[in-house]
Design a protein around this motif. Structure first.
Motif, mmCIF file in Angstrom:
data_model
loop_
_atom_site.group_PDB
_atom_site.id
_atom_site.type_symbol
_atom_site.label_atom_id
_atom_site.label_comp_id
_atom_site.label_asym_id
_atom_site.label_seq_id
_atom_site.Cartn_x
_atom_site.Cartn_y
_atom_site.Cartn_z
ATOM 1 N N GLN A 103 45.167 9.814 -19.237
ATOM 2 C CA GLN A 103 44.112 9.117 -18.502
ATOM 3 C C GLN A 103 44.691 8.067 -17.569
ATOM 4 O O GLN A 103 45.807 7.606 -17.750
ATOM 5 N N TRP A 104 43.906 7.730 -16.570
ATOM 6 C CA TRP A 104 44.261 6.669 -15.631
ATOM 7 C C TRP A 104 43.131 5.666 -15.694
ATOM 8 O O TRP A 104 41.961 6.066 -15.831
ATOM 9 N N GLY A 105 43.451 4.403 -15.598
ATOM 10 C CA GLY A 105 42.370 3.445 -15.720
ATOM 11 C C GLY A 105 42.747 2.067 -15.232
ATOM 12 O O GLY A 105 43.838 1.835 -14.720
ATOM 13 N N GLY A 106 41.797 1.158 -15.370
ATOM 14 C CA GLY A 106 42.023 -0.214 -14.942
ATOM 15 C C GLY A 106 40.713 -0.952 -14.943
ATOM 16 O O GLY A 106 39.792 -0.593 -15.673
ATOM 17 N N ASP A 107 40.623 -1.977 -14.115
ATOM 18 C CA ASP A 107 39.338 -2.642 -13.938
ATOM 19 C C ASP A 107 39.138 -2.938 -12.469
ATOM 20 O O ASP A 107 40.099 -3.140 -11.725
ATOM 21 N N LEU A 108 37.885 -2.907 -12.057
ATOM 22 C CA LEU A 108 37.546 -3.094 -10.646
ATOM 23 C C LEU A 108 36.376 -4.062 -10.516
ATOM 24 O O LEU A 108 35.503 -4.116 -11.395
ATOM 25 N N GLY A 109 36.362 -4.793 -9.406
ATOM 26 C CA GLY A 109 35.219 -5.647 -9.087
ATOM 27 C C GLY A 109 34.139 -4.798 -8.433
ATOM 28 O O GLY A 109 34.377 -3.632 -8.078
ATOM 29 N N LEU A 110 32.969 -5.381 -8.261
ATOM 30 C CA LEU A 110 31.855 -4.662 -7.643
ATOM 31 C C LEU A 110 32.219 -4.233 -6.222
ATOM 32 O O LEU A 110 32.726 -5.034 -5.430
ATOM 33 N N ARG A 111 31.987 -2.963 -5.912
ATOM 34 C CA ARG A 111 32.263 -2.353 -4.596
ATOM 35 C C ARG A 111 33.747 -2.302 -4.266
ATOM 36 O O ARG A 111 34.142 -1.998 -3.152
ATOM 37 N N PHE A 143 37.498 15.938 -11.358
ATOM 38 C CA PHE A 143 37.940 14.580 -11.698
ATOM 39 C C PHE A 143 36.717 13.820 -12.218
ATOM 40 O O PHE A 143 35.680 13.805 -11.551
ATOM 41 N N CYS A 144 36.851 13.212 -13.377
ATOM 42 C CA CYS A 144 35.728 12.484 -13.956
ATOM 43 C C CYS A 144 36.137 11.078 -14.351
ATOM 44 O O CYS A 144 37.244 10.869 -14.854
ATOM 45 N N MET A 145 35.252 10.125 -14.118
ATOM 46 C CA MET A 145 35.542 8.752 -14.545
ATOM 47 C C MET A 145 34.347 8.206 -15.330
ATOM 48 O O MET A 145 33.230 8.690 -15.202
ATOM 49 N N ALA A 146 34.640 7.187 -16.132
ATOM 50 C CA ALA A 146 33.586 6.577 -16.954
ATOM 51 C C ALA A 146 33.943 5.128 -17.244
ATOM 52 O O ALA A 146 35.094 4.709 -17.082
ATOM 53 N N THR A 147 32.936 4.401 -17.649
ATOM 54 C CA THR A 147 33.155 3.040 -18.133
ATOM 55 C C THR A 147 32.390 2.884 -19.441
ATOM 56 O O THR A 147 31.437 3.630 -19.691
ATOM 57 N N LYS A 207 28.827 -7.157 -14.812
ATOM 58 C CA LYS A 207 29.961 -8.073 -14.988
ATOM 59 C C LYS A 207 30.823 -8.128 -13.728
ATOM 60 O O LYS A 207 30.767 -7.227 -12.883
ATOM 61 N N GLU A 208 31.645 -9.174 -13.656
ATOM 62 C CA GLU A 208 32.503 -9.347 -12.485
ATOM 63 C C GLU A 208 33.534 -8.221 -12.382
ATOM 64 O O GLU A 208 33.804 -7.697 -11.304
ATOM 65 N N ARG A 209 34.132 -7.880 -13.513
ATOM 66 C CA ARG A 209 35.125 -6.789 -13.540
ATOM 67 C C ARG A 209 34.626 -5.700 -14.481
ATOM 68 O O ARG A 209 34.039 -5.991 -15.524
ATOM 69 N N THR A 210 34.886 -4.474 -14.111
ATOM 70 C CA THR A 210 34.431 -3.337 -14.920
ATOM 71 C C THR A 210 35.626 -2.448 -15.256
ATOM 72 O O THR A 210 36.335 -1.987 -14.355
ATOM 73 N N THR A 211 35.840 -2.235 -16.531
ATOM 74 C CA THR A 211 36.938 -1.353 -16.923
ATOM 75 C C THR A 211 36.495 0.105 -16.750
ATOM 76 O O THR A 211 35.318 0.432 -16.914
ATOM 77 N N TRP A 212 37.453 0.938 -16.413
ATOM 78 C CA TRP A 212 37.129 2.349 -16.172
ATOM 79 C C TRP A 212 38.310 3.223 -16.590
ATOM 80 O O TRP A 212 39.444 2.737 -16.741
ATOM 81 N N ALA A 213 38.044 4.490 -16.777
ATOM 82 C CA ALA A 213 39.108 5.460 -17.055
ATOM 83 C C ALA A 213 38.767 6.761 -16.352
ATOM 84 O O ALA A 213 37.592 7.080 -16.150
ATOM 85 N N MET A 214 39.811 7.459 -15.936
ATOM 86 C CA MET A 214 39.611 8.744 -15.261
ATOM 87 C C MET A 214 40.408 9.830 -15.963
ATOM 88 O O MET A 214 41.542 9.591 -16.393
ATOM 89 N N VAL A 215 39.823 10.995 -16.079
ATOM 90 C CA VAL A 215 40.551 12.170 -16.567
ATOM 91 C C VAL A 215 40.296 13.304 -15.571
ATOM 92 O O VAL A 215 39.401 13.202 -14.716
ATOM 93 N N TYR A 216 41.075 14.344 -15.683
ATOM 94 C CA TYR A 216 40.765 15.503 -14.843
ATOM 95 C C TYR A 216 41.083 16.795 -15.570
ATOM 96 O O TYR A 216 41.861 16.826 -16.518
ATOM 97 N N GLY A 217 40.436 17.829 -15.069
ATOM 98 C CA GLY A 217 40.665 19.157 -15.617
ATOM 99 C C GLY A 217 40.863 20.136 -14.464
ATOM 100 O O GLY A 217 40.498 19.842 -13.316
ATOM 101 N N TYR A 218 41.431 21.290 -14.764
ATOM 102 C CA TYR A 218 41.723 22.265 -13.704
ATOM 103 C C TYR A 218 41.709 23.663 -14.290
ATOM 104 O O TYR A 218 41.904 23.870 -15.486
ATOM 105 N N LYS A 219 41.479 24.624 -13.406
ATOM 106 C CA LYS A 219 41.621 26.025 -13.824
ATOM 107 C C LYS A 219 42.019 26.847 -12.611
ATOM 108 O O LYS A 219 41.913 26.379 -11.473
#
Lengths: 109, 265
Positions: free
Chosen positions: A15-23, A40-44, A97-109
């Motif tokens: 997974q790839w992730g971090g935190d981002l501010g609004l916009r 590619f899918c992301m979630a918080t 919130k000011e910062r939002t944590t997120w993670a991304m995963v991806y799949g392929y075929k």
């Protein structure tokens, strides 16, 4: 339930992730291979936050074939038209919130 | 790579259960120069199976003929073991393509032995056991998945051990052997689509910059130095239209580098 896996996509066990501010946006460069079909899918885990994920080619042109957003989840699909570097752009479009944590995963075929 | 949410399972689960909804329409074009975010840390190095997945669709090469026997007994410093580990995992994908059960099982054991040599054995034990049993039952999709997983687990374990440099060498070893095979297959049956798979200039640049950023002690290592020179030689070939001639040359250079990894020099 697991529509993509049932459709034969292999989900990378990483997974790839971090935190981002609004916009705030972030670009994740990725070499995609012509002939592969990617999701590619992301979630918080932050209730009330909304995210967006889109994929662009190395010239900045929108390259995705499909995308969706629902609540804390967002996904984009690319059938890579050529092998090369693509940019997965992730963004927080709404958040209590000011910062939002997120993670991304991806799949392929 | 950040592990902010810290749970691959969480992210994977969302991939499995999410139900599509409406999204804001994205701009059709963006200015990539405004993104300072193309930092090296965030470059996604594709898994070998992403390349082999495409090769599957390009025809039926003689995979058995592409197989080679890595010499894992001839081990040297940790840098060489890390490169060799990546190359051996890539070899596993070739063996899967060749549907060679015996070879895949040997590769599973080799991966375990190399992981042991650099102190991350426990990380891959269940993966390598699974490679061996899944190969025995001919479940090639599962074997590929375990090989990908072994590569990821080893790299993550090295990063946790503050040995990120070695993790990059594992990736590089896999890329070199993967590229050697890819060019060999494309060379034997040239097609623009096949050659297009080599259009990976940013990935090559990523590896070059990773090597350049290594401590002097590692850069002065004879093998690392040789690989750095090899990548510099490949760079102009990949940064232009890929021709049958450049495919052949990239195959020669990567072949020499893989041999050097095997030979520890």
């Amino acid at each position: 339930m697991d529509p993509y896996v049932k459709q034969g996509y292999l989900v990378r066990d990483d997974q790839w992730g971090g935190d981002l501010g609004l916009r705030e946006q972030k670009a994740i460069p990725h070499t995609l291979f012509k002939g592969n079909d990617y999701w590619f899918c992301m979630a918080t885990d932050l209730e009330g936050a909304r995210l967006a994920i889109h994929v662009y080619d190395s010239k900045g042109k929108l390259a995705e074939n499909d995308s969706w957003q629902k609540g804390r989840f967002a996904c984009a699909r690319v059938l890579a038209p050529a092998t090369g570097t693509y940019y997965v752009i992730v963004e927080v479009t709404n958040s209590p919130k000011e910062r939002t944590t997120w993670a991304m995963v991806y799949g392929y075929k | 790579m950040n592990r902010i949410l810290g749970r691959v399972a969480f992210a994977t689960a969302l991939f499995l259960v999410a139900i599509p909804g409406f999204a804001e329409a994205p701009p059709s074009h963006i200015d990539l120069t405004k993104f300072p975010a193309t930092q090296l840390d965030d470059v996604v190095v594709p898994l070998p199976s992403e390349v082999f997945n495409v090769l599957d669709k390009l025809g039926s090469p003689n995979w058995q003929g592409e197989l080679r026997e890595p010499t894992i007994k001839n081990r040297g410093e940790r840098t060489q073991i890390a490169l060799l580990l990546g190359a051996v995992v890539a070899e596993g994908f070739v063996a899967v393509e060749a549907a060679d059960k015996g070879r895949v099982q040997r590769i599973g054991r080799d991966v375990l032995e190399l992981a042991r040599a650099i102190g991350v054995e426990s990380t891959v034990l269940s993966r390598t056991n699974s490679i061996i049993t899944k190969a025995d039952s001919g479940d090639w999709v599962a074997v590929r998945r375990e090989l990908d997983g072994a590569l990821t687990d080893v790299k993550n374990a090295m990063i946790e051990l503050k040995d990120a440099q070695l993790a990059h060498l594992v990736s590089l070893g896999g890329w070199l052997r993967g590229t050697e095979v890819l060019t060999s297959v494309v060379q034997k049956s040239y097609s623009p689509d096949g050659a297009d798979l080599l259009n990976q200039p940013d990935l090559l640049k990523y590896f070059q910059q990773r090597l350049a950023g290594m401590p002097l002690r590692m850069r002065n290592n004879q093998l690392v130095n040789k690989i750095q020179k090899g990548l510099d030689e490949i760079s102009p070939l990949i940064n232009q239209k890929i021709t049958p001639g450049s495919v052949k040359r990239i195959n020669e250079i990567t072949g020499q580098m893989v041999k050097a990894i095997d030979a520890r020099a």
